[in-house]
Design a protein around this motif. Sequence first.
Motif, mmCIF file in Angstrom:
data_model
loop_
_atom_site.group_PDB
_atom_site.id
_atom_site.type_symbol
_atom_site.label_atom_id
_atom_site.label_comp_id
_atom_site.label_asym_id
_atom_site.label_seq_id
_atom_site.Cartn_x
_atom_site.Cartn_y
_atom_site.Cartn_z
ATOM 1 N N GLY A 88 0.861 -1.187 0.000
ATOM 2 C CA GLY A 88 0.000 0.000 0.000
ATOM 3 C C GLY A 88 0.891 1.228 0.000
ATOM 4 O O GLY A 88 1.966 1.211 -0.602
ATOM 5 N N GLY A 89 0.450 2.268 0.690
ATOM 6 C CA GLY A 89 1.211 3.528 0.723
ATOM 7 C C GLY A 89 2.605 3.350 1.295
ATOM 8 O O GLY A 89 3.603 3.737 0.682
ATOM 9 N N LEU A 90 2.687 2.772 2.481
ATOM 10 C CA LEU A 90 4.009 2.560 3.095
ATOM 11 C C LEU A 90 4.780 1.492 2.330
ATOM 12 O O LEU A 90 5.969 1.650 2.051
ATOM 13 N N GLY A 91 4.094 0.401 1.999
ATOM 14 C CA GLY A 91 4.758 -0.720 1.346
ATOM 15 C C GLY A 91 5.449 -0.327 0.051
ATOM 16 O O GLY A 91 6.597 -0.714 -0.193
ATOM 17 N N HIS A 92 4.768 0.467 -0.776
ATOM 18 C CA HIS A 92 5.395 0.781 -2.075
ATOM 19 C C HIS A 92 6.605 1.697 -1.899
ATOM 20 O O HIS A 92 7.563 1.615 -2.659
ATOM 21 N N MET A 93 6.604 2.533 -0.841
ATOM 22 C CA MET A 93 7.792 3.351 -0.572
ATOM 23 C C MET A 93 8.926 2.469 -0.046
ATOM 24 O O MET A 93 10.094 2.684 -0.382
ATOM 25 N N ALA A 94 8.570 1.454 0.759
ATOM 26 C CA ALA A 94 9.591 0.531 1.282
ATOM 27 C C ALA A 94 10.266 -0.212 0.131
ATOM 28 O O ALA A 94 11.476 -0.435 0.153
ATOM 29 N N VAL A 95 9.480 -0.583 -0.889
ATOM 30 C CA VAL A 95 10.066 -1.252 -2.058
ATOM 31 C C VAL A 95 11.062 -0.303 -2.731
ATOM 32 O O VAL A 95 12.204 -0.675 -3.022
ATOM 33 N N LYS A 96 10.637 0.944 -2.945
ATOM 34 C CA LYS A 96 11.527 1.904 -3.627
ATOM 35 C C LYS A 96 12.823 2.119 -2.845
ATOM 36 O O LYS A 96 13.906 2.146 -3.425
ATOM 37 N N PHE A 97 12.716 2.286 -1.516
ATOM 38 C CA PHE A 97 13.926 2.507 -0.721
ATOM 39 C C PHE A 97 14.781 1.238 -0.664
ATOM 40 O O PHE A 97 16.011 1.308 -0.769
ATOM 41 N N GLY A 98 14.134 0.094 -0.489
ATOM 42 C CA GLY A 98 14.885 -1.162 -0.432
ATOM 43 C C GLY A 98 15.721 -1.348 -1.695
ATOM 44 O O GLY A 98 16.905 -1.699 -1.625
#
Length: 346
Positions: free
Chosen positions: A184-194
Motif C-alpha cells: 500500500g502507501g508505506l509498502g510501495h515506498m519501502a520497495v523503492k527505498f529497499g
Amino acid sequence: MIKTKAYAAQNEKTPLAPWDFERREVGPHDVQFDILYCGVCHSDLSQVTNEWFPGLFPMVPGHEIVGRVVKVGEHVKNFKVGDLAGTGCVVDSCQVCENCKQNMEQYCLEVRTFTYNNLGRDGMPTYGGYSNTIVVREEFVLHISDKLDLAAVAPLLCAGITTYSPLRLWKVGKGHKLAVLGLGGLGHMAVKFGIAFGAEVTVLSTSPKKEEDAKKLGAHHFLVTTDPEQLAAARGAFDFILDTVSAEHDINMYLSLLRTHGVHICVGLPPKPAEISVFSLTGGSKILTGSGMGGIKETQEMLDYCAENNIVSEIELIDIRDIQKAYDRMHKGDVRYRFVIDMASL
Ligand code: NAP
Ligand code: ZN
C-alpha cells in the motif's frame, strides 16, 4: 487568528465535510504555509473512525503536507515567503529530553504533539492538512526541493520517512533479502527505498493483481501470502521483513519466513494486539521490533535523498470531495499507491 477552510469529521460516524476554523496567529518562531497537496495515510482513516482510540472531534486529518510559505515570524531563520515547505506527523516536542537531543522528536518524552487529533502545549487541539493553510513552529517545517513533482512528494512526509527510517536504522542494503509485507502507501515506498539501498526485495501481498505493479516498482520477487505453497517455499528466506499491514495478521507465520537472527519490523498499526508465540522467536533467535515515523533531521535527509535520486510516491490525485471514496478503497486494500488531495479543490 487565521481563518482556515478544511474538511473535518464531526464524530467517528459522520463522513468528512467542509468545516471552517481558526488557526493561531504566526508567532515569532512560526512558519505559515498555504497547503497545495496533502497525502491520505491509513492512519487518517484509523483515527477518524476511532479504530485505535477515542479521537478529538471535530477532526481535520492529514500529516503529509506540502505547500508554499506565506508568512514567517520575526525569529524564523531558515524559511522565507515563497519557499516550498512541508510538515509530517509531529509539529512540536520539548527539544531538550534525551530523545529530542538525539534527533528523535517523534519519541519526545515530554510534550510531543502530533499534527492532528492531539492537544498542543497551549492546550488547544491540533488540526491537520486537509485544510488550506497551516502554522507550524520552524523546527518542524521541512525544506522541499522544486526538482520533484510536488503532489508526489507529499506522501514522503509520512509513508516515506516511516519506511526510510527503520531501513536505515537496520542498515538494510546490499546482500540483504528484504521482504515488504503489504503493498500500500508505506509498502510501495519501502520497495523503492529497499531497491535504492541495494537489497533484494520481495513483496508479500494478499493481492495477486498487484504483482505487475510490484515488478514495475523494482521488486525482484512477488509472493501471494494466501497461497500456502508459496509461503512454504519461502521459509527461512529473508533477513528482514518490513510489516506495513494495517489489519490483523498472524505475525508468527511471518517470523517463520525469517532466517536465523532475522528481523521483523512492524510499522503497520492494526487496532487489535497481536498474539505472538515466544516459540516463534526462540526457534532461530528472531528479532521482533517496531518503528514510528522518523525525526526531523532524518526526514530532511530522506527528502534530500529522494530529490537526489528521483524518488517519489506513486499517486492518485483526488478532489477533496472524493475523500470518502478514497477511504472506502483504502479500507479494501485498493490503493495504488497513495491518494493525494489536490487542495485547490477545497
Ligand atoms: P494502506 O495504503 O492501506 O496499505 C496497507 C496494506 O496492507 C494494504 O494495501 C494491503 O496490501 C495490506 N493489508 C490490508 N489488509 C490486510 C489484511 N487483512 N491482511 C493482510 N494484508 C492486508 O496503508 P498505509 O497508509 O500504507 O499504512 C499501513 C499501516 O501503517 C497502517 O496501519 C498505518 O496506520 C500505519 N502507519 C504507521 C506509521 C508508523 O509510524 N509506524 C506511520 C504511518 C502509517 P496487500 O494488498 O499487498 O496485501
Ligand atoms: Zn501517516
